[in-house]
Design a protein around this motif. Structure first.
Motif, PDB file in Angstrom:
ATOM      1  N   GLY A  48       0.697  -1.238  -0.009  1.00 24.91           N
ATOM      2  CA  GLY A  48       0.055   0.002  -0.005  1.00 24.91           C
ATOM      3  C   GLY A  48       0.821   1.387   0.201  1.00 24.91           C
ATOM      4  N   ASN A  49       1.956   1.213   0.628  1.00 27.56           N
ATOM      5  CA  ASN A  49       2.841   2.354   0.718  1.00 27.56           C
ATOM      6  C   ASN A  49       3.127   2.692  -0.844  1.00 27.56           C
ATOM      7  OD1 ASN A  49       4.492   1.010   3.659  1.00 27.56           O
ATOM      8  ND2 ASN A  49       2.800   2.612   3.423  1.00 27.56           N
ATOM      9  N   LYS A  50       3.690   1.558  -1.614  1.00 27.17           N
ATOM     10  CA  LYS A  50       4.180   2.071  -2.906  1.00 27.17           C
ATOM     11  C   LYS A  50       2.991   2.247  -3.737  1.00 27.17           C
ATOM     12  CE  LYS A  50       8.010  -1.220  -2.654  1.00 27.17           C
ATOM     13  NZ  LYS A  50       8.116  -1.733  -1.018  1.00 27.17           N
ATOM     14  N   LEU A  51       1.836   1.744  -3.689  1.00 26.08           N
ATOM     15  CA  LEU A  51       0.756   2.199  -4.365  1.00 26.08           C
ATOM     16  C   LEU A  51       0.386   3.534  -4.242  1.00 26.08           C
ATOM     17  CD1 LEU A  51      -1.546  -0.998  -4.274  1.00 26.08           C
ATOM     18  CD2 LEU A  51      -0.091  -0.163  -6.001  1.00 26.08           C
ATOM     19  N   ALA A  52       0.521   4.090  -2.691  1.00 24.01           N
ATOM     20  CA  ALA A  52       0.215   5.487  -2.593  1.00 24.01           C
ATOM     21  C   ALA A  52       1.257   6.343  -3.519  1.00 24.01           C
ATOM     22  CB  ALA A  52       0.392   5.686  -1.207  1.00 24.01           C
ATOM     23  N   GLY A  53       2.717   5.878  -3.461  1.00 20.39           N
ATOM     24  CA  GLY A  53       3.531   6.553  -4.301  1.00 20.39           C
ATOM     25  C   GLY A  53       3.186   6.466  -5.683  1.00 20.39           C
ATOM     26  N   GLU A  54       2.706   5.595  -6.128  1.00 22.42           N
ATOM     27  CA  GLU A  54       2.158   5.532  -7.871  1.00 22.42           C
ATOM     28  C   GLU A  54       1.151   6.350  -7.992  1.00 22.42           C
ATOM     29  OE1 GLU A  54       3.392   3.666 -10.216  1.00 22.42           O
ATOM     30  OE2 GLU A  54       4.924   2.708  -8.918  1.00 22.42           O
ATOM     31  N   ALA A  55       0.158   6.609  -7.074  1.00 20.58           N
ATOM     32  CA  ALA A  55      -1.022   7.552  -7.136  1.00 20.58           C
ATOM     33  C   ALA A  55      -0.335   9.095  -7.243  1.00 20.58           C
ATOM     34  CB  ALA A  55      -1.911   7.599  -5.841  1.00 20.58           C
ATOM     35  N   LEU A  56       0.530   9.480  -6.392  1.00 21.32           N
ATOM     36  CA  LEU A  56       1.251  10.599  -6.396  1.00 21.32           C
ATOM     37  C   LEU A  56       1.933  10.895  -7.840  1.00 21.32           C
ATOM     38  CD1 LEU A  56       3.279  11.064  -3.013  1.00 21.32           C
ATOM     39  CD2 LEU A  56       0.601  11.801  -3.758  1.00 21.32           C
ATOM     40  N   LEU A  57       2.467   9.804  -8.376  1.00 22.14           N
ATOM     41  CA  LEU A  57       3.127  10.048  -9.682  1.00 22.14           C
ATOM     42  C   LEU A  57       2.358  10.186 -10.829  1.00 22.14           C
ATOM     43  CD1 LEU A  57       5.903   6.995  -9.448  1.00 22.14           C
ATOM     44  CD2 LEU A  57       6.424   9.465  -9.893  1.00 22.14           C
ATOM     45  N   ASP A  58       0.987   9.655 -10.635  1.00 24.23           N
ATOM     46  CA  ASP A  58       0.144   9.490 -11.858  1.00 24.23           C
ATOM     47  C   ASP A  58      -0.630  10.700 -11.688  1.00 24.23           C
ATOM     48  OD1 ASP A  58       0.978   7.034 -12.710  1.00 24.23           O
ATOM     49  OD2 ASP A  58      -0.749   5.940 -11.488  1.00 24.23           O
ATOM     50  N   HIS A  59      -1.161  11.386 -10.498  1.00 22.58           N
ATOM     51  CA  HIS A  59      -2.157  12.504 -10.452  1.00 22.58           C
ATOM     52  C   HIS A  59      -1.689  13.620  -9.822  1.00 22.58           C
ATOM     53  CE1 HIS A  59      -5.013   9.570 -11.637  1.00 22.58           C
ATOM     54  NE2 HIS A  59      -4.556   8.584 -10.735  1.00 22.58           N
ATOM     55  N   VAL A  60      -0.569  13.635  -9.013  1.00 21.94           N
ATOM     56  CA  VAL A  60      -0.021  14.804  -8.408  1.00 21.94           C
ATOM     57  C   VAL A  60       1.335  15.342  -8.737  1.00 21.94           C
ATOM     58  CG1 VAL A  60       0.420  15.727  -5.992  1.00 21.94           C
ATOM     59  CG2 VAL A  60      -1.325  13.976  -6.383  1.00 21.94           C
ATOM     60  N   ILE A  61       2.279  14.836  -8.674  1.00 21.15           N
ATOM     61  CA  ILE A  61       3.690  15.350  -8.905  1.00 21.15           C
ATOM     62  C   ILE A  61       3.828  15.601 -10.580  1.00 21.15           C
ATOM     63  CG2 ILE A  61       6.095  14.744  -8.959  1.00 21.15           C
ATOM     64  CD1 ILE A  61       5.756  12.794  -6.856  1.00 21.15           C
ATOM     65  N   GLY A  62       4.422  16.900 -10.576  1.00 19.64           N
ATOM     66  CA  GLY A  62       4.440  17.471 -12.070  1.00 19.64           C
ATOM     67  C   GLY A  62       3.120  18.215 -12.720  1.00 19.64           C
ATOM     68  N   THR A  63       1.991  18.391 -11.775  1.00 16.30           N
ATOM     69  CA  THR A  63       0.970  19.106 -12.101  1.00 16.30           C
ATOM     70  C   THR A  63       1.091  20.734 -11.822  1.00 16.30           C
ATOM     71  OG1 THR A  63      -0.178  18.440  -9.953  1.00 16.30           O
ATOM     72  CG2 THR A  63      -0.235  16.691 -11.909  1.00 16.30           C
ATOM     73  N   ALA A  64       1.965  20.938 -11.222  1.00 19.78           N
ATOM     74  CA  ALA A  64       2.010  22.455 -11.103  1.00 19.78           C
ATOM     75  C   ALA A  64       3.721  22.959 -11.234  1.00 19.78           C
ATOM     76  CB  ALA A  64       1.770  22.751  -9.492  1.00 19.78           C
ATOM     77  N   GLU A  65       3.673  24.214 -11.799  1.00 21.01           N
ATOM     78  CA  GLU A  65       5.122  24.557 -12.026  1.00 21.01           C
ATOM     79  C   GLU A  65       5.546  25.648 -10.947  1.00 21.01           C
ATOM     80  OE1 GLU A  65       7.443  23.567 -13.966  1.00 21.01           O
ATOM     81  OE2 GLU A  65       6.377  21.932 -14.700  1.00 21.01           O
ATOM     82  N   PRO A  66       6.613  25.493 -10.113  1.00 24.92           N
ATOM     83  CA  PRO A  66       7.016  26.564  -9.101  1.00 24.92           C
ATOM     84  C   PRO A  66       7.553  27.814  -9.885  1.00 24.92           C
ATOM     85  CG  PRO A  66       8.433  24.829  -9.272  1.00 24.92           C
ATOM     86  CD  PRO A  66       7.411  24.305 -10.076  1.00 24.92           C
ATOM     87  N   ASP A  67       7.409  28.660  -9.561  1.00 24.59           N
ATOM     88  CA  ASP A  67       8.044  29.995 -10.082  1.00 24.59           C
ATOM     89  C   ASP A  67       9.359  30.524  -9.343  1.00 24.59           C
ATOM     90  OD1 ASP A  67       7.076  31.128  -7.740  1.00 24.59           O
ATOM     91  OD2 ASP A  67       5.793  32.427  -8.734  1.00 24.59           O
ATOM     92  N   ASP A  68       9.815  29.688  -8.343  1.00 24.24           N
ATOM     93  CA  ASP A  68      11.021  29.888  -7.569  1.00 24.24           C
ATOM     94  C   ASP A  68      11.955  28.805  -7.596  1.00 24.24           C
ATOM     95  OD1 ASP A  68       9.553  28.325  -6.230  1.00 24.24           O
ATOM     96  OD2 ASP A  68       9.588  29.588  -4.080  1.00 24.24           O
ATOM     97  N   ALA A  69      11.900  27.927  -8.618  1.00 23.86           N
ATOM     98  CA  ALA A  69      12.942  26.693  -8.660  1.00 23.86           C
ATOM     99  C   ALA A  69      14.430  27.373  -8.622  1.00 23.86           C
ATOM    100  CB  ALA A  69      12.613  25.773  -9.777  1.00 23.86           C
ATOM    101  N   GLY A  70      15.337  26.537  -7.839  1.00 19.80           N
ATOM    102  CA  GLY A  70      16.612  27.009  -7.556  1.00 19.80           C
ATOM    103  C   GLY A  70      17.441  25.845  -7.801  1.00 19.80           C
ATOM    104  N   PRO A  71      18.833  26.177  -7.790  1.00 24.16           N
ATOM    105  CA  PRO A  71      19.753  25.012  -7.725  1.00 24.16           C
ATOM    106  C   PRO A  71      20.125  24.410  -6.389  1.00 24.16           C
ATOM    107  CG  PRO A  71      20.878  27.287  -7.706  1.00 24.16           C
ATOM    108  CD  PRO A  71      19.367  27.432  -7.712  1.00 24.16           C
ATOM    109  N   TYR A  72      19.390  24.927  -5.437  1.00 26.69           N
ATOM    110  CA  TYR A  72      19.645  24.104  -3.954  1.00 26.69           C
ATOM    111  C   TYR A  72      18.230  23.486  -3.427  1.00 26.69           C
ATOM    112  CZ  TYR A  72      23.821  26.727  -3.978  1.00 26.69           C
ATOM    113  OH  TYR A  72      24.924  27.362  -4.509  1.00 26.69           O
TER     114      TYR A  72
END
Length: 496
Positions: free
Chosen positions: A171-195
């Protein structure tokens, strides 16, 4: 259901898992955990595991599409802490009844619940969890979530991890898959930096991560997303713009770390914030990864200066405890990253480890333990309550560190016990956390209560009392004891 089956098989074939890579093709298909036996306790189901990983996302509404008991039994299952939003502390469930199942009202009830949450709370997102019942009757939560997202204008994320598909770790890993499929990458930050970095598998138990984050802040390193501890939805949605990542608990989210490296070229390493040496090494590796991704190499020097300052302070504080704890014997009944990181941390101040559990540890965890302890006999896969009790009652350990489920074994053996698992009340991460861990061990071992509970009972100290007691175990015997000692004090019995 076919998509869920494919997702489970993908998790079972995790190439970043050392244990999985060592199996042949047939063994790999059998999965990462033992099959569940109906009616038997399995240490948590897949639904429980998914909710453990996602519930600490504090500003999200977590909606359980199931009968009431599924949410009642899983709510507040970890001691994660939040520095702001408290919506995650509110339980939401569709409270499915027998009539809803018979009449096929599950999907309609789910859609209505999503609308009510949106209107009443206005969260940035809603996570929807099916359980065994709603998965078995065939409710299409992905379709409902997609329709609700379009209708209400907010992300509605299906977390497809019903309990019967496997263990908590799955279930831990399936939760990670849900984040990959539906959450991570859906918003672009305007303050990304090298650190910018991500911390994966850190749950902020008892506010532990708050002892580590100030160290990163002093180095100018920003935590883009801590998943899941004290997380916000938009932080995770923009986590793909981090430059590096640290994996704290690989058994939970190794698939998330690997796929983020593949998709967005975010390198990661596995480390620990438990213990002085491991905390210092984690800070070094974070800085080194950032430099490889383009950060200014001067951060390496600043990191070493910070480590030198903090280690001096921490060792000075620990020096007061070394004479009291050096040579004390600890039995560690936990697992995962703690099976080696806490071992290393305690041995740094002269504490002897007489045994550590490796039940939930990866192959890499076990190899680290072997390097630290130099003796395989101190590692045990599983120890029964009877064996634990025998070891403690024979005084082979001065204290046991474990979770709450085994605390009463230690108490029955009249041995000090300290909670090291997720229910703990004190943070043990970072330099200050290590000092706190040692302080709590010292308090537990030297608590004067143990001197008293180990003394014989008063009626074992007065000559002739036992011979006078009735031989039968009856109310007469109890009454005789009460009458015999009425009005007496401990001084009346003298020395044993």
């Amino acid at each position: 259901m076919s998509s869920l089956r494919a997702k489970i098989q993908d998790v079972f074939n995790e190439p970043a898992c050392e244990q999985n890579r060592g199996k042949d093709a047939k063994a790999r298909k059998e999965g990462c955990s033992k099959p569940l036996i109906p009616g038997a306790a399995a240490g948590g189901c897949a639904f429980d595991g998914a909710k453990i990983v996602l519930q600490p996302i504090t500003d999200v509404a977590h909606l359980i599409h199931a009968p009431l008991a599924c949410e009642g039994n899983s709510w507040d299952n970890r001691g994660a802490a939040s520095s702001g939003p408290t919506l995650w502390r509110t339980s939401f469930t569709t409270d499915l009844t027998e009539l809803d199942v018979v009449m096929g009202q599950g999907e309609r009830k789910l859609f209505k619940a999503i609308r009510e949450i949106k209107e009443a709370y206005g969260p940035p997102a809603i996570f929807v969890y099916p359980t065994c019942v709603t998965a078995l009757i065939g409710d299409d939560i992905e379709a409902v979530c997609k329709r609700a997202a379009e209708k209400f204008g907010l992300p509605v994320v299906p977390v497809n991890a019903p309990g019967f598909v496997g263990s908590k770790n799955l279930g831990n890993k399936l939760a990670g898959e849900a984040l990959l499929d539906h959450v991570i990458g859906t918003a672009e930050p305007d303050d990304a930096g090298p650190y910018d970095i991500n911390i994966l598998g850190e749950f902020n138990l008892s506010g532990e991560f708050w002892l580590v984050k100030p160290l990163l802040d002093r180095l100018g390193i920003r935590v883009r997303a801590c998943i899941p501890g004290d997380a916000r939805y938009l932080d995770i949605a923009s986590a793909h713009r981090a430059r590096a990542a640290m994996m704290v608990c690989s058994t939970a989210l190794i698939n998330l770390a690997r796929k983020m490296e593949q998709r967005w070229e975010i390198p990661f390493f596995e480390g620990s914030f438990y213990g002085i040496t491991d905390t210092s090494e984690a800070l070094r590796q974070i800085s080194q990864l950032l430099v490889k991704k383009g950060a200014d190499p001067e951060i390496l020097g600043r990191t070493e200066a910070l480590i030198a300052d903090e280690e001096v302070i921490a060792w000075k504080k620990l020096a007061a405890y070394r004479p009291r704890l050096e040579g004390k014997r600890v039995l560690l009944n936990t697992g995962g990253v703690k099976s080696w990181s806490v071992v290393h941390a305690l041995m740094e101040i002269g504490i002897e480890i007489v045994g550590t559990s490796v039940k939930k540890s990866t192959v890499g965890d076990k190899e680290r333990i072997k390097q630290i302890l130099k003796d395989d006999n101190d590692m045990f896969e599983q120890m029964t309550p009877r064996e634990l009790y025998a070891m403690l009652s024979e005084h082979k350990a001065d204290i046991m560190l474990s979770g709450g489920r085994t605390q009463f074994i230690a108490l029955k053996a009249k041995t000090p016990w300290l909670d090291i698992n997720q229910e703990r009340q004190h943070p043990y991460a970072g330099y200050d956390g290590m000092v706190e861990l040692v302080r709590q061990i010292d308090l537990a071992i030297h608590n004067p209560i143990w001197r008293h509970v180990r003394e014989p009972a008063p009626w074992d100290c007065q000559p002739g009392v036992r011979e006078e007691l009735p031989s039968t175990k009856s109310e007469t015997a109890t009454l005789h004891v009460v009458q015999e000692f009425a009005g007496t004090t401990a001084d009346d019995f003298g020395e044993c």
